[in-house]
Design a protein around this motif. Structure first.
Motif, mmCIF file in Angstrom:
data_model
loop_
_atom_site.group_PDB
_atom_site.id
_atom_site.type_symbol
_atom_site.label_atom_id
_atom_site.label_comp_id
_atom_site.label_asym_id
_atom_site.label_seq_id
_atom_site.Cartn_x
_atom_site.Cartn_y
_atom_site.Cartn_z
ATOM 1 N N ILE A 66 0.814 -1.224 0.000
ATOM 2 C CA ILE A 66 0.000 0.000 0.000
ATOM 3 C C ILE A 66 0.847 1.274 0.000
ATOM 4 N N LEU A 67 2.168 1.097 -0.090
ATOM 5 C CA LEU A 67 3.039 2.286 -0.093
ATOM 6 C C LEU A 67 2.752 3.178 -1.300
ATOM 7 N N LYS A 68 2.668 2.566 -2.480
ATOM 8 C CA LYS A 68 2.427 3.393 -3.678
ATOM 9 C C LYS A 68 1.055 4.035 -3.619
ATOM 10 N N PHE A 69 0.092 3.308 -3.045
ATOM 11 C CA PHE A 69 -1.269 3.878 -2.917
ATOM 12 C C PHE A 69 -1.194 5.151 -2.078
ATOM 13 N N LEU A 70 -0.427 5.097 -0.983
ATOM 14 C CA LEU A 70 -0.339 6.267 -0.102
ATOM 15 C C LEU A 70 0.519 7.371 -0.711
#
Ligand SMILES: CC[C@H](C(=O)O)C(=O)SCCNC(=O)CCNC(=O)[C@H](O)C(C)(C)COP(=O)(O)OP(=O)(O)OC[C@H]1O[C@@H](n2cnc3c(N)ncnc32)[C@H](O)[C@@H]1OP(=O)(O)O
Ligand SMILES: [Co+2]
Length: 138
Positions: A66-70
């Motif tokens: 979820i890093l890229k999502f954030l």
């Protein structure tokens, strides 16, 4: 085959701040302590509202999915929806037969049962998680 909505997943940069919001502003109850789930790269907590659970997820580790999502959504945002299925293996093969890209082999999720994810590009831009319903006899 697709059963009830189990939870709505919300990605957050700070899970304790998010818990405070859902508890103090929205009146959420049955709030679980944040738990790390290293194999899935998240720290999660569930909060309960009348219509069901919201799963708050914060990145855990450098490879969190979820890093890229954030990065795209620095304040966080609605991340996925999770539906229950009776048998995750049947669900996986059925989804594949219907042309869905299943992103992973069934693996243990936050509720302690097996989960898979469907690629959002095949599901109208919504990341869908399927989880084997708890307490289903196999
Ligand atoms: C399992 C524990 C817990 C539980 O309930 O049990 C959880 O639910 S943890 C939830 C976190 N884990 C996951 O999300 C695992 C599955 N997710 C993935 O494999 C990735 O996040 C993936 C493949 C969906 C996206 O990966 P990434 O963002 O690194 O790739 P891209 O940036 O190239 O994105 C590809 C394409 O997908 C769109 N996208 C990404 N995330 C989402 C999203 N949450 N909802 C909708 N769409 C999403 C992104 O915008 C790109 O679209 P495109 O049109 O190609 O630009
Ligand atoms: Co989830």
């Amino acid at each position: 085959m697709i059963g009830p909505l189990n939870h709505v997943g919300v990605a957050v940069p700070d899970i304790r701040k998010a818990i405070a919001f859902y508890r103090d502003v929205l009146g959420a109850t049955d709030i679980t302590e944040p738990q790390d789930l290293p194999p899935q790269g998240v720290t999660y907590a569930f909060v309960t509202l009348p219509s069901g659970q919201v799963e708050l997820i914060e990145p855990y580790g450098e490879n969190s999915p979820i890093l890229k999502f954030l990065e795209r959504n620095p304040k966080g945002g609605q991340h996925h929806v999770c539906f229950e299925v009776d048998d995750i293996h049947i669900a996986k093969t059925t989804m594949e037969a219907r042309g869905m890209r299943v992103l992973n082999e069934p693996r243990i999720g936050a509720h302690g049962t097996l989960v898979v994810f469907l690629h959002p590009g095949d599901s109208g831009g919504v990341l869908i998680e399927l989880m084997e319903a708890p307490d289903v006899e196999h």
